[in-house]
Design a protein around this motif. Structure first.
Motif, PDB file in Angstrom:
ATOM      1  N   SER A  25      -3.368   5.329   0.142  1.00  0.00           N
ATOM      2  CA  SER A  25      -3.804   5.613   1.763  1.00  0.00           C
ATOM      3  C   SER A  25      -4.656   4.585   2.313  1.00  0.00           C
ATOM      4  O   SER A  25      -5.661   3.872   1.611  1.00  0.00           O
ATOM      5  CB  SER A  25      -4.638   7.159   1.599  1.00  0.00           C
ATOM      6  OG  SER A  25      -6.046   6.944   0.983  1.00  0.00           O
ATOM      7  N   PHE A  26      -4.602   4.483   3.642  1.00  0.00           N
ATOM      8  CA  PHE A  26      -5.067   3.504   4.257  1.00  0.00           C
ATOM      9  C   PHE A  26      -6.669   3.887   4.678  1.00  0.00           C
ATOM     10  O   PHE A  26      -6.729   5.062   4.596  1.00  0.00           O
ATOM     11  CB  PHE A  26      -4.496   3.062   5.784  1.00  0.00           C
ATOM     12  CG  PHE A  26      -3.265   2.386   5.369  1.00  0.00           C
ATOM     13  CD1 PHE A  26      -3.303   0.972   5.445  1.00  0.00           C
ATOM     14  CD2 PHE A  26      -2.090   2.817   5.485  1.00  0.00           C
ATOM     15  CE1 PHE A  26      -2.142   0.161   5.270  1.00  0.00           C
ATOM     16  CE2 PHE A  26      -0.964   2.258   5.308  1.00  0.00           C
ATOM     17  CZ  PHE A  26      -1.047   0.746   5.003  1.00  0.00           C
ATOM     18  N   PRO A  27      -7.464   2.974   4.727  1.00  0.00           N
ATOM     19  CA  PRO A  27      -9.056   3.540   4.690  1.00  0.00           C
ATOM     20  C   PRO A  27      -9.429   4.280   6.205  1.00  0.00           C
ATOM     21  O   PRO A  27      -8.628   4.057   7.129  1.00  0.00           O
ATOM     22  CB  PRO A  27      -9.811   2.374   4.878  1.00  0.00           C
ATOM     23  CG  PRO A  27      -8.752   1.111   5.218  1.00  0.00           C
ATOM     24  CD  PRO A  27      -7.351   1.622   4.579  1.00  0.00           C
TER      25      PRO A  27
ATOM     26  N   THR B 269       0.772  -1.193  -0.057  1.00  0.00           N
ATOM     27  CA  THR B 269      -0.175   0.028  -0.032  1.00  0.00           C
ATOM     28  C   THR B 269       0.740   1.220  -0.073  1.00  0.00           C
ATOM     29  O   THR B 269       0.531   2.208  -0.740  1.00  0.00           O
ATOM     30  CB  THR B 269      -0.815   0.116   1.064  1.00  0.00           C
ATOM     31  OG1 THR B 269      -1.740  -1.102   1.038  1.00  0.00           O
ATOM     32  CG2 THR B 269      -1.631   1.290   1.183  1.00  0.00           C
ATOM     33  N   VAL B 270       1.793   1.341   0.801  1.00  0.00           N
ATOM     34  CA  VAL B 270       2.692   2.382   0.886  1.00  0.00           C
ATOM     35  C   VAL B 270       3.592   2.512  -0.472  1.00  0.00           C
ATOM     36  O   VAL B 270       3.758   3.843  -0.901  1.00  0.00           O
ATOM     37  CB  VAL B 270       3.659   2.407   2.007  1.00  0.00           C
ATOM     38  CG1 VAL B 270       4.544   3.473   2.054  1.00  0.00           C
ATOM     39  CG2 VAL B 270       2.928   2.328   3.257  1.00  0.00           C
TER      40      VAL B 270
ATOM     41  N   PRO C 255      -8.562  -2.106  -2.731  1.00  0.00           N
ATOM     42  CA  PRO C 255      -8.589  -3.435  -2.172  1.00  0.00           C
ATOM     43  C   PRO C 255      -7.257  -3.932  -1.682  1.00  0.00           C
ATOM     44  O   PRO C 255      -7.392  -4.727  -0.455  1.00  0.00           O
ATOM     45  CB  PRO C 255      -8.636  -4.327  -3.577  1.00  0.00           C
ATOM     46  CG  PRO C 255      -8.054  -3.667  -4.732  1.00  0.00           C
ATOM     47  CD  PRO C 255      -8.303  -2.238  -4.257  1.00  0.00           C
ATOM     48  N   ILE C 256      -6.145  -3.429  -1.937  1.00  0.00           N
ATOM     49  CA  ILE C 256      -5.042  -3.911  -1.115  1.00  0.00           C
ATOM     50  C   ILE C 256      -4.723  -3.049   0.408  1.00  0.00           C
ATOM     51  O   ILE C 256      -4.575  -4.016   1.218  1.00  0.00           O
ATOM     52  CB  ILE C 256      -3.720  -3.179  -1.787  1.00  0.00           C
ATOM     53  CG1 ILE C 256      -3.688  -3.916  -3.341  1.00  0.00           C
ATOM     54  CG2 ILE C 256      -2.363  -3.603  -1.340  1.00  0.00           C
ATOM     55  CD1 ILE C 256      -2.542  -3.221  -4.255  1.00  0.00           C
ATOM     56  N   ALA C 257      -5.150  -1.915   0.330  1.00  0.00           N
ATOM     57  CA  ALA C 257      -5.087  -1.276   1.761  1.00  0.00           C
ATOM     58  C   ALA C 257      -6.287  -1.753   2.525  1.00  0.00           C
ATOM     59  O   ALA C 257      -6.251  -2.013   3.898  1.00  0.00           O
ATOM     60  CB  ALA C 257      -5.345   0.326   1.527  1.00  0.00           C
ATOM     61  N   ALA C 258      -7.476  -2.050   2.073  1.00  0.00           N
ATOM     62  CA  ALA C 258      -8.560  -2.548   2.847  1.00  0.00           C
ATOM     63  C   ALA C 258      -8.218  -4.193   3.393  1.00  0.00           C
ATOM     64  O   ALA C 258      -8.541  -4.311   4.403  1.00  0.00           O
ATOM     65  CB  ALA C 258      -9.863  -2.858   1.885  1.00  0.00           C
TER      66      ALA C 258
END
Length: 283
Positions: A82-84, A76-77, A204-207
Motif C-alpha cells: 500500500s502507498f503511505p 509497489t502495486v 521503501p519502494i512505496a515511499a
C-alpha cells in the motif's frame, strides 16, 4: 524502564523518540546494502555529468524522477503493498521535497560547472549535517565522538583527493554558484533522509514512489521557469545515462538506503557518503 534510568537520558521529544537511539546489531545484509549504495552512488555523479551533455540538467532530473515514480509505483502495486498514508505520507512527502525536489535540481545544475568528483567530495559532509539535524529534531544524541568522526571523515576525504581536485581546471563565472548549488543540495539531501527516518516505518519502494513523484513536479516546474528546452532522449548517448540513473540510482540505491534506515541509525547510515568520493573520483 525505571524512573531513575529515564532521568539519566537527555531530554528527547516523545513524538520523535521512536527506536532511533537504539539500533540492532549490524547484519551481513545491512553491510551489503551499505556497500551497494556506496558503489552505485559513486558512479552516479559521473553519469549525471555525462547526461548533462545530452539533456538540459533540470529537465534530465525531471525525466529521471518521472520514470522512477512510474516504475516504483508499478513495483509497489505488483508487490501488493500500500502507498503511505497519514504520518507516513507526510514523512515521504517531506523526504521527496528535500531529497528530490531540492537536492536533485541543484546537483544536476551544479554539475554543469562543478566536476563530478568534487561534487561527491562535498557530499561527504552529510555525516556532520545528519548528526546536527538528528540532534535538532531530538532523534539522536550529539556526542563529541560523532562530531570528531564526521569532521575527520570529511577531512580525510578532502586531503586524500586534494591533489586531484586542485589540478582541476576552473573556468566560467557560474562556478561559485555551482558550488553553492551542490552544497545546498547536499544539506537538503541530509535533511530529507532524517525526515524519512523521523516518520513511521514504511515500505521503501512505496515511499520512494511518492517522493519521486513530488520531486518530479518540483523539478519540472523549476525547469520550465528556468526556460530550459524539453527534448525527449532521441539517441543512446542521452537515453543510457537517464536509464542507468533511473534503474541503478532511483530503483536501486535510494530504495536500498530507505530500507537500511530502518535497521541503522541515521548517523551510521550517513557514512556511506564517505566512500562515495573514492569511487566517483576514480571513475
Amino acid at each position: 524502564m525505571s524512573r531513575r534510568s529515564i532521568s539519566d537520558i537527555p531530554i528527547v521529544p516523545d513524538a520523535v523518540a521512536h527506536d532511533v537511539t537504539v539500533c540492532p546489531v549490524p547484519s551481513a545484509k545491512a553491510w551489503v546494502a551499505f556497500a551497494a549504495c556506496g558503489a552505485i552512488w559513486g558512479s552516479t555523479f559521473l553519469v549525471i555529468s555525462i547526461g548533462n551533455d545530452a539533456l538540459p540538467p533540470l529537465w534530465a532530473a525531471t525525466l529521471r524522477l518521472i520514470l522512477a515514480a512510474g516504475l516504483l509505483s508499478v513495483w509497489t502495486v505488483a508487490r501488493g503493498d500500500s502507498f503511505p498514508r497519514g504520518a507516513a505520507l507526510r514523512a515521504a512527502l517531506s523526504y521527496g521535497v528535500c531529497q528530490f525536489g531540492i537536492n536533485f535540481p541543484l546537483l544536476y545544475w551544479g554539475e554543469k560547472t562543478v566536476p563530478s568528483g568534487l561534487s561527491a567530495v562535498l557530499y561527504a559532509t552529510i555525516p556532520l549535517t545528519s548528526a546536527l539535524f538528528t540532534r535538532a529534531l531530538g532523534m539522536e544524541r550529539l556526542t563529541a565522538a560523532k562530531i570528531i568522526g564526521a569532521v575527520t571523515a570529511f577531512g580525510g576525504v578532502a586531503v586524500l583527493f586534494s591533489g586531484s581536485l586542485s589540478a582541476t581546471s576552473w573556468s566560467g563565472q557560474r562556478t561559485p554558484w555551482g558550488l553553492l548549488a551542490v552544497v545546498t543540495g547536499t544539506t537538503a539531501a541530509s535533511l530529507g533522509t532524517v525526515l524519512l527516518k523521523r516518520g513511521p516505518r514504511q515500505g521503501p519502494i512505496a515511499a520512494n514512489a511518492v517522493a519521486c513523484a513530488l520531486g518530479a513536479l518540483i523539478s519540472g516546474a523549476v525547469s520550465f521557469v528556468a526556460g530550459e528546452s524539453h527534448p525527449l532522449p532521441a539517441t543512446w548517448s542521452s537515453a543510457l545515462p537517464l536509464l542507468y540513473l533511473t534503474v541503478a540510482g532511483s530503483l536501486g540505491a535510494f530504495v536500498i538506503m530507505s530500507w537500511l534506515l530502518h535497521h541503522w541509525s541515521v548517523s551510521r547510515t550517513s557514512y556511506v557518503t564517505v566512500i562515495v568520493p573514492v569511487i566517483a573520483l576514480a571513475l
